[in-house]
Design a protein around this motif. Structure first.
Motif, PDB file in Angstrom:
ATOM      1  N   GLU A   1       0.827  -1.195   0.000  1.00  7.59           N
ATOM      2  CA  GLU A   1       0.000   0.000   0.000  1.00  7.59           C
ATOM      3  C   GLU A   1       0.868   1.253   0.000  1.00  7.59           C
ATOM      4  OE1 GLU A   1      -3.069   2.400  -0.254  1.00  7.59           O
ATOM      5  OE2 GLU A   1      -3.367   0.241  -0.177  1.00  7.59           O
ATOM      6  N   ALA A   2       1.956   1.232   0.754  1.00  9.44           N
ATOM      7  CA  ALA A   2       2.852   2.387   0.792  1.00  9.44           C
ATOM      8  C   ALA A   2       3.486   2.627  -0.579  1.00  9.44           C
ATOM      9  CB  ALA A   2       3.931   2.180   1.849  1.00  9.44           C
ATOM     10  N   ILE A   3       3.890   1.534  -1.253  1.00  9.65           N
ATOM     11  CA  ILE A   3       4.492   1.682  -2.574  1.00  9.65           C
ATOM     12  C   ILE A   3       3.483   2.226  -3.570  1.00  9.65           C
ATOM     13  CG2 ILE A   3       5.519   0.390  -4.495  1.00  9.65           C
ATOM     14  CD1 ILE A   3       6.761  -1.471  -2.416  1.00  9.65           C
ATOM     15  N   ASN A   4       2.227   1.768  -3.460  1.00  9.44           N
ATOM     16  CA  ASN A   4       1.193   2.226  -4.383  1.00  9.44           C
ATOM     17  C   ASN A   4       0.980   3.736  -4.306  1.00  9.44           C
ATOM     18  OD1 ASN A   4       0.534  -0.179  -5.650  1.00  9.44           O
ATOM     19  ND2 ASN A   4      -0.856  -0.803  -4.016  1.00  9.44           N
ATOM     20  N   ARG A   5       1.258   4.319  -3.146  1.00 10.77           N
ATOM     21  CA  ARG A   5       1.081   5.765  -3.003  1.00 10.77           C
ATOM     22  C   ARG A   5       1.991   6.545  -3.953  1.00 10.77           C
ATOM     23  NH1 ARG A   5       0.800   7.085   3.473  1.00 10.77           N
ATOM     24  NH2 ARG A   5      -0.903   5.671   4.009  1.00 10.77           N
ATOM     25  N   PHE A   6       3.153   5.993  -4.231  1.00 10.43           N
ATOM     26  CA  PHE A   6       4.083   6.711  -5.097  1.00 10.43           C
ATOM     27  C   PHE A   6       3.668   6.656  -6.555  1.00 10.43           C
ATOM     28  CE2 PHE A   6       6.557   5.893  -1.302  1.00 10.43           C
ATOM     29  CZ  PHE A   6       7.235   7.094  -1.134  1.00 10.43           C
ATOM     30  N   ALA A   7       2.799   5.721  -6.914  1.00  2.80           N
ATOM     31  CA  ALA A   7       2.357   5.615  -8.307  1.00  2.80           C
ATOM     32  C   ALA A   7       1.525   6.813  -8.727  1.00  2.80           C
ATOM     33  CB  ALA A   7       1.561   4.321  -8.507  1.00  2.80           C
ATOM     34  N   VAL A   8       0.938   7.525  -7.763  1.00  8.36           N
ATOM     35  CA  VAL A   8       0.057   8.652  -8.116  1.00  8.36           C
ATOM     36  C   VAL A   8       0.855   9.902  -8.485  1.00  8.36           C
ATOM     37  CG1 VAL A   8      -1.564   7.728  -6.419  1.00  8.36           C
ATOM     38  CG2 VAL A   8      -0.221   9.739  -5.830  1.00  8.36           C
ATOM     39  N   LEU A   9       2.105   9.976  -8.052  1.00 13.10           N
ATOM     40  CA  LEU A   9       2.849  11.226  -8.192  1.00 13.10           C
ATOM     41  C   LEU A   9       3.057  11.646  -9.649  1.00 13.10           C
ATOM     42  CD1 LEU A   9       5.526  10.715  -5.368  1.00 13.10           C
ATOM     43  CD2 LEU A   9       3.320  11.900  -5.247  1.00 13.10           C
ATOM     44  N   PRO A  10       3.495  10.744 -10.551  1.00  5.42           N
ATOM     45  CA  PRO A  10       3.712  11.190 -11.937  1.00  5.42           C
ATOM     46  C   PRO A  10       2.467  11.767 -12.604  1.00  5.42           C
ATOM     47  CG  PRO A  10       4.788   9.081 -11.561  1.00  5.42           C
ATOM     48  CD  PRO A  10       3.957   9.348 -10.362  1.00  5.42           C
ATOM     49  N   LEU A  11       1.304  11.144 -12.380  1.00  4.83           N
ATOM     50  CA  LEU A  11       0.095  11.644 -13.043  1.00  4.83           C
ATOM     51  C   LEU A  11      -0.243  13.048 -12.586  1.00  4.83           C
ATOM     52  CD1 LEU A  11      -2.360  11.362 -14.861  1.00  4.83           C
ATOM     53  CD2 LEU A  11      -3.581  10.345 -12.942  1.00  4.83           C
ATOM     54  N   PHE A  12      -0.157  13.319 -11.292  1.00  5.97           N
ATOM     55  CA  PHE A  12      -0.524  14.652 -10.817  1.00  5.97           C
ATOM     56  C   PHE A  12       0.498  15.703 -11.242  1.00  5.97           C
ATOM     57  CE2 PHE A  12      -3.593  12.404  -8.278  1.00  5.97           C
ATOM     58  CZ  PHE A  12      -4.641  13.303  -8.193  1.00  5.97           C
ATOM     59  N   VAL A  13       1.754  15.297 -11.395  1.00  7.31           N
ATOM     60  CA  VAL A  13       2.732  16.233 -11.949  1.00  7.31           C
ATOM     61  C   VAL A  13       2.359  16.574 -13.390  1.00  7.31           C
ATOM     62  CG1 VAL A  13       5.131  16.518 -12.685  1.00  7.31           C
ATOM     63  CG2 VAL A  13       4.640  15.511 -10.452  1.00  7.31           C
ATOM     64  N   VAL A  14       2.070  15.536 -14.190  1.00  4.45           N
ATOM     65  CA  VAL A  14       1.693  15.744 -15.589  1.00  4.45           C
ATOM     66  C   VAL A  14       0.403  16.564 -15.691  1.00  4.45           C
ATOM     67  CG1 VAL A  14       0.893  14.547 -17.667  1.00  4.45           C
ATOM     68  CG2 VAL A  14       2.887  13.694 -16.434  1.00  4.45           C
ATOM     69  N   PHE A  15      -0.567  16.248 -14.853  1.00  3.63           N
ATOM     70  CA  PHE A  15      -1.825  16.996 -14.873  1.00  3.63           C
ATOM     71  C   PHE A  15      -1.595  18.471 -14.544  1.00  3.63           C
ATOM     72  CE2 PHE A  15      -5.697  18.338 -12.380  1.00  3.63           C
ATOM     73  CZ  PHE A  15      -6.487  18.597 -13.502  1.00  3.63           C
ATOM     74  N   GLY A  16      -0.776  18.736 -13.547  1.00  3.70           N
ATOM     75  CA  GLY A  16      -0.482  20.132 -13.197  1.00  3.70           C
ATOM     76  C   GLY A  16       0.172  20.887 -14.335  1.00  3.70           C
ATOM     77  N   ALA A  17       1.010  20.175 -15.114  1.00  2.00           N
ATOM     78  CA  ALA A  17       1.678  20.815 -16.251  1.00  2.00           C
ATOM     79  C   ALA A  17       0.766  20.951 -17.467  1.00  2.00           C
ATOM     80  CB  ALA A  17       2.920  20.011 -16.625  1.00  2.00           C
ATOM     81  N   MET A  18      -0.377  20.239 -17.473  1.00  2.00           N
ATOM     82  CA  MET A  18      -1.292  20.256 -18.620  1.00  2.00           C
ATOM     83  C   MET A  18      -2.560  21.059 -18.360  1.00  2.00           C
ATOM     84  SD  MET A  18      -0.992  16.269 -19.913  1.00  2.00           S
ATOM     85  CE  MET A  18      -2.020  16.515 -21.365  1.00  2.00           C
ATOM     86  N   ILE A  19      -2.600  21.798 -17.265  1.00  2.00           N
ATOM     87  CA  ILE A  19      -3.795  22.585 -16.935  1.00  2.00           C
ATOM     88  C   ILE A  19      -4.110  23.573 -18.063  1.00  2.00           C
ATOM     89  CG2 ILE A  19      -4.627  24.445 -15.423  1.00  2.00           C
ATOM     90  CD1 ILE A  19      -3.340  22.961 -13.093  1.00  2.00           C
ATOM     91  N   PRO A  20      -5.356  23.615 -18.534  1.00  2.00           N
ATOM     92  CA  PRO A  20      -5.721  24.524 -19.632  1.00  2.00           C
ATOM     93  C   PRO A  20      -6.048  25.930 -19.112  1.00  2.00           C
ATOM     94  CG  PRO A  20      -7.598  23.142 -19.084  1.00  2.00           C
ATOM     95  CD  PRO A  20      -6.475  22.709 -18.177  1.00  2.00           C
ATOM     96  N   TRP A  21      -5.027  26.705 -18.822  1.00  2.00           N
ATOM     97  CA  TRP A  21      -5.223  28.018 -18.197  1.00  2.00           C
ATOM     98  C   TRP A  21      -6.081  28.941 -19.058  1.00  2.00           C
ATOM     99  CZ3 TRP A  21      -3.731  28.184 -13.286  1.00  2.00           C
ATOM    100  CH2 TRP A  21      -2.722  27.320 -12.868  1.00  2.00           C
TER     101      TRP A  21
END
Length: 410
Positions: free
Chosen positions: A278-298
């Motif tokens: 479960e602890a390892i699975n938490r790190f799997a979310v980090l790349p997507l949210f980084v990418v999402f933050g960089a793809m925000i349609p301002w």
């Protein structure tokens, strides 16, 4: 670009790992930190990754969401002993059917009123934004502060609801696509039946086979002892791939496979290893949210109009879930403390992004729908990330007061 992203992902993972205890106690979650990192390296910050916006790159983002959700719902399905999962079946079913439908209707109404859009666009937003996200919800139900503070039943309800309704939201999304596009009502019903029934059957068979094989291999010592994470991850990917080939709901199929695997394998005998997974699975979310933050349609956010955007965010965050859960307080057998906690912490995240990009794939990208949807996702990531620690403290205080009043009455 890839080297820059890998560097950012690696640095962020090291920071989260080194400061995990501090992050749990601060008004900050790992997904929120990843989102802010993405904004910082995207066009609103130093602009070093060169990613397209969600409107332009929705197809690729959809596939990334699909993979992450598969990992996340598998983790949810394996988080608790199966006897605890079975004991929560009725309230979880109530949340996944009645509450989710209510959240979709409320969000549709709020979207139409706040944005002034037609029923089709409002329905697309209502369906995509209604499921509770398992990725963001895990920050509320896992970790030492949550496990020591919140009642086990409440954590289990939120976790299992978030795992199951990701897949079961598909019929609502298909109904919205029928309202907004060329898909007929009959076609939407038939596709929903095929996708849900096929996913349930596929997941049950795969989970049964996976659990039986694992138990037999361990019994006869034909498999070397190893991390359960690798085995369950491969099982999730297998089910996800087969779901794509059969055109059934992959997220639901993986969740069902995880539940059946939980019931038939030796997982309950390996609780220490489960916590590591479960602890390892938490790190799997980090790349997507980084990418999402960089793809925000301002720019598309600006086109919504600031007051319409504010009404949408406030309306969805305050009205989408809390009143619905409070209305179901008695059938769910919740105290006021647990109803308020469960009503507020129903975050909107990866699952909503998954369905928004699915709608864009089926109907073509609608900048207004994608802008409104991603704005609410961002607002929920921030709002629920900031209030997680505060919510746990408020819950703990309310529990102490209740205990003190009962002691005084005794």
């Amino acid at each position: 670009m890839l080297n820059v992203l890998l560097t950012v992902f690696g640095c962020l993972a090291l920071v989260v790992a080194a400061l995990s205890k501090g992050i749990q106690r601060a008004p900050l979650t790992a997904p929120l930190l990843a989102l802010l990192t993405g904004v910082a390296v995207g066009p609103a910050g130093v602009d070093v990754v060169g990613l397209p916006t969600v409107v332009e790159g929705h197809t690729e983002l959809h596939e990334v969401c699909r993979l992450l959700l598969a990992v996340s719902v598998m983790a949810v399905a394996l988080r608790y002993r199966f006897r605890d999962v079975r004991a929560r079946a009725k309230p979880v079913a109530l949340l996944m059917v009645v509450a989710m439908a209510g959240m979709a209707l409320v969000t549709t109404a709020v979207s139409a009123a706040a944005l002034g859009v037609g029923l089709g666009a409002a329905a697309l937003l209502g369906a995509a934004l209604c499921p509770t996200d398992p990725v963001l919800a895990s920050s509320v139900v896992t970790g030492e502060p949550a496990e020591k503070t919140v009642a086990a039943r409440t954590r289990q309800l939120l976790s299992l609801e978030s795992g199951g309704n990701d897949g079961l939201a598909l019929p609502l999304v298909l109904a919205a696509i029928a309202i907004a596009g060329p898909l007929s009502g009959g076609e939407a019903v038939l596709e929903s039946l095929w996708q849900v029934a096929g996913a349930t059957l596929l997941g049950a068979v795969a989970g049964l086979l996976g659990g039986t094989v694992l138990r037999a291999a361990e019994k006869h010592r034909t498999m070397q002892p190893g991390p359960l994470l690798l085995y369950t991850l491969l099982l999730a990917l297998l089910v996800l791939g087969l779901s794509g080939l059969l055109s059934v709901d992959g997220v639901l199929a993986v969740f069902v496979a995880g539940l059946v695997f939980n019931a038939t394998s030796s997982i309950n005998e390996r609780t220490t290893e489960n916590k590591i997974d479960e602890a390892i699975n938490r790190f799997a979310v980090l790349p997507l949210f980084v990418v999402f933050g960089a793809m925000i349609p301002w720019r598309e956010w600006g086109d919504l109009g600031w007051w319409r955007a504010l009404l949408l965010v406030l309306g969805v965050l305050l009205l989408r879930r809390l009143p619905v859960v409070l209305a179901l307080k008695r059938p769910l057998s919740l105290t006021w403390r647990d109803a308020l906690f469960l009503g507020w912490f129903g975050p909107i995240g990866v699952s909503a992004l998954f369905y928004l990009t699915m709608e864009a794939h089926r109907l073509g990208a609608d900048p207004r729908v994608l802008a409104a949807g991603t704005l609410v996702i961002t607002a929920s990531t921030v709002a629920h990330g900031v209030t997680t620690t505060l919510g746990l403290k408020a819950y703990r205080t309310a529990a102490r007061r209740t205990k003190a009043s009962r002691s005084g009455a005794g």
